[in-house]
Design a protein around this motif. Structure first.
Motif, PDB file in Angstrom:
ATOM      1  N   GLY A   7       0.670  -1.129   0.397  1.00 50.83           N
ATOM      2  CA  GLY A   7      -0.159  -0.170  -0.339  1.00 50.83           C
ATOM      3  C   GLY A   7       1.021   1.153  -0.202  1.00 50.83           C
ATOM      4  N   SER A   8       0.581   2.004   0.911  1.00 47.93           N
ATOM      5  CA  SER A   8       1.397   3.566   0.614  1.00 47.93           C
ATOM      6  C   SER A   8       2.807   3.272   1.528  1.00 47.93           C
ATOM      7  N   GLN A   9       2.961   2.421   1.975  1.00 49.81           N
ATOM      8  CA  GLN A   9       4.572   2.065   2.531  1.00 49.81           C
ATOM      9  C   GLN A   9       5.416   1.149   0.861  1.00 49.81           C
ATOM     10  N   THR A  10       4.568   1.335   0.063  1.00 50.25           N
ATOM     11  CA  THR A  10       5.677   0.200  -1.027  1.00 50.25           C
ATOM     12  C   THR A  10       6.630   1.603  -1.681  1.00 50.25           C
ATOM     13  N   GLN A  11       6.689   2.538  -1.362  1.00 46.09           N
ATOM     14  CA  GLN A  11       7.886   3.354  -1.898  1.00 46.09           C
ATOM     15  C   GLN A  11       8.945   2.846  -0.729  1.00 46.09           C
ATOM     16  N   PHE A  12       9.088   2.790   0.402  1.00 47.85           N
ATOM     17  CA  PHE A  12       9.731   2.903   1.693  1.00 47.85           C
ATOM     18  C   PHE A  12      10.400   1.625   1.155  1.00 47.85           C
ATOM     19  N   VAL A  13       9.644   0.101   0.967  1.00 46.67           N
ATOM     20  CA  VAL A  13      10.077  -0.884   1.325  1.00 46.67           C
ATOM     21  C   VAL A  13      10.834  -0.890   0.016  1.00 46.67           C
ATOM     22  N   THR A  14      10.196  -1.079  -1.384  1.00 50.18           N
ATOM     23  CA  THR A  14      11.186  -0.630  -2.254  1.00 50.18           C
ATOM     24  C   THR A  14      12.531  -0.129  -2.294  1.00 50.18           C
ATOM     25  N   ASP A  15      12.133   1.139  -1.164  1.00 51.59           N
ATOM     26  CA  ASP A  15      14.434   2.399  -1.101  1.00 51.59           C
ATOM     27  C   ASP A  15      14.878   1.244   0.253  1.00 51.59           C
ATOM     28  N   ARG A  16      13.486   0.648   0.502  1.00 47.75           N
ATOM     29  CA  ARG A  16      14.470  -0.756   1.690  1.00 47.75           C
ATOM     30  C   ARG A  16      15.791  -1.574   0.752  1.00 47.75           C
ATOM     31  N   LEU A  17      15.126  -2.370   0.034  1.00 42.46           N
ATOM     32  CA  LEU A  17      15.557  -2.980  -0.943  1.00 42.46           C
ATOM     33  C   LEU A  17      16.838  -2.882  -1.436  1.00 42.46           C
ATOM     34  N   ILE A  18      16.593  -2.040  -2.120  1.00 41.50           N
ATOM     35  CA  ILE A  18      17.677  -1.387  -2.904  1.00 41.50           C
ATOM     36  C   ILE A  18      19.512  -1.007  -2.107  1.00 41.50           C
ATOM     37  N   LYS A  19      18.607  -0.283  -0.882  1.00 39.67           N
ATOM     38  CA  LYS A  19      19.740  -0.101   0.141  1.00 39.67           C
ATOM     39  C   LYS A  19      20.083  -1.904  -0.185  1.00 39.67           C
ATOM     40  N   LEU A  20      19.867  -2.509   0.826  1.00 40.84           N
ATOM     41  CA  LEU A  20      20.089  -3.564   0.706  1.00 40.84           C
ATOM     42  C   LEU A  20      21.108  -4.374  -0.300  1.00 40.84           C
ATOM     43  N   ALA A  21      20.122  -4.429  -1.592  1.00 43.71           N
ATOM     44  CA  ALA A  21      21.153  -4.587  -2.227  1.00 43.71           C
ATOM     45  C   ALA A  21      22.038  -4.263  -2.701  1.00 43.71           C
ATOM     46  N   GLU A  22      22.864  -2.531  -2.767  1.00 41.95           N
ATOM     47  CA  GLU A  22      23.810  -2.455  -2.426  1.00 41.95           C
ATOM     48  C   GLU A  22      24.683  -2.358  -1.470  1.00 41.95           C
ATOM     49  N   THR A  23      24.071  -2.425   0.139  1.00 38.38           N
ATOM     50  CA  THR A  23      24.590  -2.665   1.033  1.00 38.38           C
ATOM     51  C   THR A  23      25.147  -4.058   0.963  1.00 38.38           C
ATOM     52  N   GLN A  24      24.516  -4.956   0.481  1.00 43.25           N
ATOM     53  CA  GLN A  24      25.482  -6.633   0.066  1.00 43.25           C
ATOM     54  C   GLN A  24      26.293  -6.957  -0.712  1.00 43.25           C
ATOM     55  N   ALA A  25      26.187  -5.707  -1.709  1.00 48.83           N
ATOM     56  CA  ALA A  25      26.892  -5.341  -2.979  1.00 48.83           C
ATOM     57  C   ALA A  25      28.659  -5.222  -1.943  1.00 48.83           C
ATOM     58  N   MET A  26      28.524  -4.017  -1.648  1.00 51.03           N
ATOM     59  CA  MET A  26      29.408  -3.158  -1.009  1.00 51.03           C
ATOM     60  C   MET A  26      30.248  -4.166   0.133  1.00 51.03           C
ATOM     61  N   ALA A  27      29.526  -5.389   0.783  1.00 43.35           N
ATOM     62  CA  ALA A  27      30.256  -6.279   1.150  1.00 43.35           C
ATOM     63  C   ALA A  27      30.715  -7.316   0.669  1.00 43.35           C
TER      64      ALA A  27
END
Length: 199
Positions: free
Chosen positions: A80-100
Motif C-alpha cells: 500500500g502506502s509503504q510501497t516506496q519505503f519497501v522499494t528503497d529498503r530493498l535497493i539499499k539492502l542490495a547495495e549494502t550487500q554489494a559493498m560487503a
C-alpha cells in the motif's frame, strides 16, 4: 616517468582498474609538487576519459535495476502506502550487500527482483532480517559456493519459500535435505497459518 605511466595504463583492463590508476596518478602528482600536476594530470585525465563511458553504462544499469524492483514491488500490491519505503529498503539492502561481498550490485538487485515475484515470500520484504532478506542472502551464498547463479537460486528458493510444503521436494532435488522431523514441523506450521515460521 610519463612514458612508463602511459605504458602501465595501456596494460590495464576494466574501468575500475583504470579509474584507480587515474586517482593514484593524480595523488602522486599532488604529492610530488604542483609542477608534476600538469605532467601527470594528462595521464590521469586519459584514465578518467577511458572509464567515463563505462561509468555512464554502470549508472544506467543501476537505474534500470532500481526501476525493475520498484515496478515489481508496485505490481505485487502488498504494501500500500509503504510501497516506496519497501522499494528503497530493498535497493539499499542490495547495495549494502554489494559493498560487503564484492558481488555486482545489479546482480543482487536482479536476485531481489526475482524473489519479489513470489507473493508469500514478497510479503516479508518489509521486515528487516525476515524471510525475504534471508532468502536474498541464501541465494548469494549458494552462488558463492558454486551452486548456480544468484538469480537461478532465487527462483528455486522463491518457489520453496512461497509454498514450503512443496518446496521441500524441490529443494531435495537440488541437494538440500530435510529430516523427517523438519518436514513434519514445516507442514504443521503451514497448516497452522504460521507461514513466516515455516519459511
Amino acid at each position: 616517468g610519463i612514458k612508463k605511466a602511459i605504458s602501465d595504463f595501456k596494460k590495464l583492463e576494466g574501468a575500475g582498474n583504470k579509474a584507480t590508476f587515474g586517482l593514484r596518478t593524480m595523488d602522486k602528482a599532488v604529492t610530488n609538487g604542483v609542477k608534476n600536476v600538469a605532467k601527470f594530470g594528462a595521464i590521469a585525465g586519459a584514465a578518467f576519459g577511458a572509464v567515463g563511458f563505462g561509468l555512464v553504462k554502470i549508472a544506467e544499469a543501476a537505474a534500470t535495476s532500481d526501476a525493475r524492483i520498484a515496478q515489481i514491488n508496485k505490481s505485487m500490491g502488498l504494501f500500500g502506502s509503504q510501497t516506496q519505503f519497501v522499494t528503497d529498503r530493498l535497493i539499499k539492502l542490495a547495495e549494502t550487500q554489494a559493498m560487503a561481498t564484492g558481488i555486482d550490485r545489479n546482480a543482487i538487485k536482479g536476485t531481489v527482483a526475482k524473489l519479489l515475484t513470489f507473493k508469500e515470500l514478497a510479503a516479508t520484504a518489509d521486515t528487516i532480517g525476515g524471510a525475504f532478506d534471508r532468502a536474498t542472502q541464501s541465494a548469494l551464498d549458494l552462488a558463492a559456493s558454486g551452486f548456480g547463479s544468484a538469480t537461478e537460486n532465487a527462483t528455486q528458493l522463491g518457489k520453496a519459500l512461497n509454498d514450503p510444503i512443496k518446496g521441500i521436494t524441490a529443494l531435495n532435488r537440488s541437494g538440500v535435505s530435510f529430516t523427517a522431523q523438519e518436514k513434519e514441523k514445516i507442514k504443521t506450521l503451514v497448516e497452522s497459518g504460521k507461514m513466516f515460521e515455516a519459511q
